[in-house]
Scaffold this motif. Structure first.
Motif, PDB file in Angstrom:
ATOM      1  N   ALA A 179       0.825  -1.211   0.000  1.00  0.00           N
ATOM      2  CA  ALA A 179       0.000   0.000   0.000  1.00  0.00           C
ATOM      3  C   ALA A 179       0.859   1.260   0.000  1.00  0.00           C
ATOM      4  O   ALA A 179       0.672   2.159  -0.827  1.00  0.00           O
ATOM      5  N   GLY A 180       1.799   1.340   0.931  1.00  0.00           N
ATOM      6  CA  GLY A 180       2.644   2.525   0.996  1.00  0.00           C
ATOM      7  C   GLY A 180       3.730   2.551  -0.044  1.00  0.00           C
ATOM      8  O   GLY A 180       3.961   3.551  -0.719  1.00  0.00           O
ATOM      9  N   ARG A 181       4.399   1.414  -0.230  1.00  0.00           N
ATOM     10  CA  ARG A 181       5.561   1.358  -1.109  1.00  0.00           C
ATOM     11  C   ARG A 181       5.190   1.414  -2.588  1.00  0.00           C
ATOM     12  O   ARG A 181       5.861   2.048  -3.389  1.00  0.00           O
ATOM     13  N   ARG A 182       4.093   0.734  -2.956  1.00  0.00           N
ATOM     14  CA  ARG A 182       3.732   0.633  -4.375  1.00  0.00           C
ATOM     15  C   ARG A 182       2.420   1.327  -4.714  1.00  0.00           C
ATOM     16  O   ARG A 182       2.057   1.425  -5.888  1.00  0.00           O
ATOM     17  N   GLY A 183       1.685   1.759  -3.692  1.00  0.00           N
ATOM     18  CA  GLY A 183       0.411   2.419  -3.955  1.00  0.00           C
ATOM     19  C   GLY A 183      -0.682   1.471  -4.408  1.00  0.00           C
ATOM     20  O   GLY A 183      -1.645   1.883  -5.068  1.00  0.00           O
ATOM     21  N   ARG A 185      -3.637  -0.912  -3.196  1.00  0.00           N
ATOM     22  CA  ARG A 185      -4.493  -1.289  -2.071  1.00  0.00           C
ATOM     23  C   ARG A 185      -4.872  -2.769  -2.192  1.00  0.00           C
ATOM     24  O   ARG A 185      -5.144  -3.249  -3.289  1.00  0.00           O
ATOM     25  N   VAL A 186      -4.895  -3.469  -1.062  1.00  0.00           N
ATOM     26  CA  VAL A 186      -5.262  -4.884  -1.046  1.00  0.00           C
ATOM     27  C   VAL A 186      -6.328  -5.094   0.017  1.00  0.00           C
ATOM     28  O   VAL A 186      -6.089  -4.836   1.209  1.00  0.00           O
ATOM     29  N   ASN A 187      -7.493  -5.533  -0.405  1.00  0.00           N
ATOM     30  CA  ASN A 187      -8.611  -5.785   0.497  1.00  0.00           C
ATOM     31  C   ASN A 187      -9.259  -7.124   0.150  1.00  0.00           C
ATOM     32  O   ASN A 187      -8.906  -7.762  -0.851  1.00  0.00           O
ATOM     33  N   ALA A 188     -10.198  -7.535   0.965  1.00  0.00           N
ATOM     34  CA  ALA A 188     -10.926  -8.778   0.710  1.00  0.00           C
ATOM     35  C   ALA A 188     -12.400  -8.579   1.011  1.00  0.00           C
ATOM     36  O   ALA A 188     -12.782  -7.704   1.799  1.00  0.00           O
ATOM     37  N   ILE A 189     -13.217  -9.396   0.362  1.00  0.00           N
ATOM     38  CA  ILE A 189     -14.606  -9.541   0.803  1.00  0.00           C
ATOM     39  C   ILE A 189     -14.747 -10.946   1.366  1.00  0.00           C
ATOM     40  O   ILE A 189     -14.047 -11.877   0.957  1.00  0.00           O
ATOM     41  N   ALA A 190     -15.633 -11.090   2.334  1.00  0.00           N
ATOM     42  CA  ALA A 190     -15.927 -12.395   2.927  1.00  0.00           C
ATOM     43  C   ALA A 190     -17.421 -12.658   2.719  1.00  0.00           C
ATOM     44  O   ALA A 190     -18.240 -12.294   3.568  1.00  0.00           O
ATOM     45  N   PRO A 191     -17.773 -13.247   1.570  1.00  0.00           N
ATOM     46  CA  PRO A 191     -19.193 -13.504   1.313  1.00  0.00           C
ATOM     47  C   PRO A 191     -19.769 -14.541   2.264  1.00  0.00           C
ATOM     48  O   PRO A 191     -19.089 -15.480   2.690  1.00  0.00           O
ATOM     49  N   GLY A 192     -21.029 -14.358   2.574  1.00  0.00           N
ATOM     50  CA  GLY A 192     -21.772 -15.397   3.262  1.00  0.00           C
ATOM     51  C   GLY A 192     -22.333 -16.362   2.236  1.00  0.00           C
ATOM     52  O   GLY A 192     -21.761 -16.548   1.160  1.00  0.00           O
ATOM     53  N   TYR A 193     -23.447 -16.970   2.550  1.00  0.00           N
ATOM     54  CA  TYR A 193     -24.022 -17.966   1.645  1.00  0.00           C
ATOM     55  C   TYR A 193     -24.853 -17.279   0.563  1.00  0.00           C
ATOM     56  O   TYR A 193     -25.815 -16.570   0.844  1.00  0.00           O
ATOM     57  N   VAL A 194     -24.435 -17.498  -0.670  1.00  0.00           N
ATOM     58  CA  VAL A 194     -25.088 -16.920  -1.839  1.00  0.00           C
ATOM     59  C   VAL A 194     -25.436 -18.062  -2.774  1.00  0.00           C
ATOM     60  O   VAL A 194     -24.633 -18.993  -2.958  1.00  0.00           O
ATOM     61  N   ALA A 195     -26.599 -18.014  -3.355  1.00  0.00           N
ATOM     62  CA  ALA A 195     -26.980 -19.040  -4.329  1.00  0.00           C
ATOM     63  C   ALA A 195     -25.998 -18.995  -5.492  1.00  0.00           C
ATOM     64  O   ALA A 195     -25.876 -17.987  -6.186  1.00  0.00           O
ATOM     65  N   SER A 196     -25.260 -20.073  -5.699  1.00  0.00           N
ATOM     66  CA  SER A 196     -24.238 -20.122  -6.745  1.00  0.00           C
ATOM     67  C   SER A 196     -23.986 -21.568  -7.122  1.00  0.00           C
ATOM     68  O   SER A 196     -24.540 -22.503  -6.527  1.00  0.00           O
ATOM     69  N   GLU A 197     -23.112 -21.749  -8.104  1.00  0.00           N
ATOM     70  CA  GLU A 197     -22.768 -23.099  -8.535  1.00  0.00           C
ATOM     71  C   GLU A 197     -22.154 -23.895  -7.385  1.00  0.00           C
ATOM     72  O   GLU A 197     -22.390 -25.089  -7.236  1.00  0.00           O
TER      73      GLU A 197
END
Length: 255
Positions: A179-183, A185-197
């Motif tokens: 984040a600081g050195r290269r600019g 940003r690294v984030n994540a999402i944590a999905p719950g249960y979603v209708a999917s394959e």
């Protein structure tokens, strides 16, 4: 022009989405295209990538299909090289490729466990490495983790839970480094249960009872709710957010 909504735009940005042949990844690709991005689509099932590409092009944006096995570092490098050759830049990575198993721990084989970690955790790392080498300041990486990296599952899923908890830790560390050195940003999402394959074969009654007990909203999520979170973290709207995991799970992890 709307100074708030405009920050969610990704006009003329180039986004890589892995696991884009179906399910959540295909949905993310189309949502990011609606936000203005050109999309590079990676997945092992090359034949199914074309369907996602057609949906992306239907929004008026460009799509490039690159058959990719993220567990192979050379495939990750090849995808990035193809993106740069085609578009000349790479601004966002959505690390979505993932597999899961539901095997009791005493019956899970070393091969089964390793395969899940190789795709879900190591694959995300190799893709992040390859992309970060060419990303410019202001770029964003969004890792798709899971609420099962934060809470216990209703079923035995040691490999999957471990891989997603590891991905949340990886998110924090890569943010610290880049984040600081290269600019970047690294984030994540944590999905719950979603209708999917991936959830299609899960016994309905058991899962519904688990969700009802754990989630204040007491329902499944839907693709559009995850799409909005991914676009937020990919876009300048989240410019002061890095190293975070955004739970999109109906309150399950906070309950």
């Amino acid at each position: 022009m709307n100074p708030v909504l405009d920050r969610f735009r990704l006009d003329d940005r180039v986004v890589v989405v892995t696991g884009a042949s179906s399910g959540l990844g295909a949905g993310f690709a189309v949502a990011l295209a609606h936000a203005g991005a050109d999309v590079v689509l990676g997945a092992r099932r090359a034949d199914r990538l074309q369907r996602t590409a057609e949906a992306v092009r239907g929004t008026g944006r460009r799509a490039l299909c690159v058959p990719t096995d993220v567990s192979e570092p050379q495939d990750c490098t090849a995808l990035v090289e193809a993106a740069i050759a085609e578009y000349g830049r790479l601004d966002v990575l959505v690390n979505n490729a993932g597999i899961g198993t539901a095997v009791p721990a005493l019956r899970e084989t070393p091969r089964q466990f390793r395969e899940v970690l190789e795709v879900n955790l190591e694959g995300a790392y190799w893709m992040a490495q390859a992309c970060a080498r060419v990303m410019l300041p202001g770029s964003s990486i969004v890792n798709v983790a899971s609420t099962l990296g934060l809470i216990a599952s209703y079923a035995p899923q040691a490999a999957y839970a471990a891989s997603k908890a590891g991905l949340i830790g990886l998110t924090r560390d890569l943010s610290q480094q880049w984040a600081g050195r290269r600019g970047i940003r690294v984030n994540a999402i944590a999905p719950g249960y979603v209708a999917s394959e991936m959830t299609a074969d899960v016994p309905g009654a058991a899962l519904e009872a688990f969700i009802a007990a754990r989630s204040p909203l007491a329902r499944f999520g839907d693709q559009a709710e995850l799409d909005s979170a991914v676009v937020f973290l990919a876009s300048p709207a989240s410019g002061y957010v890095t190293g975070s995991t955004l739970a999109v799970d109906g309150g399950m992890s906070g309950h």
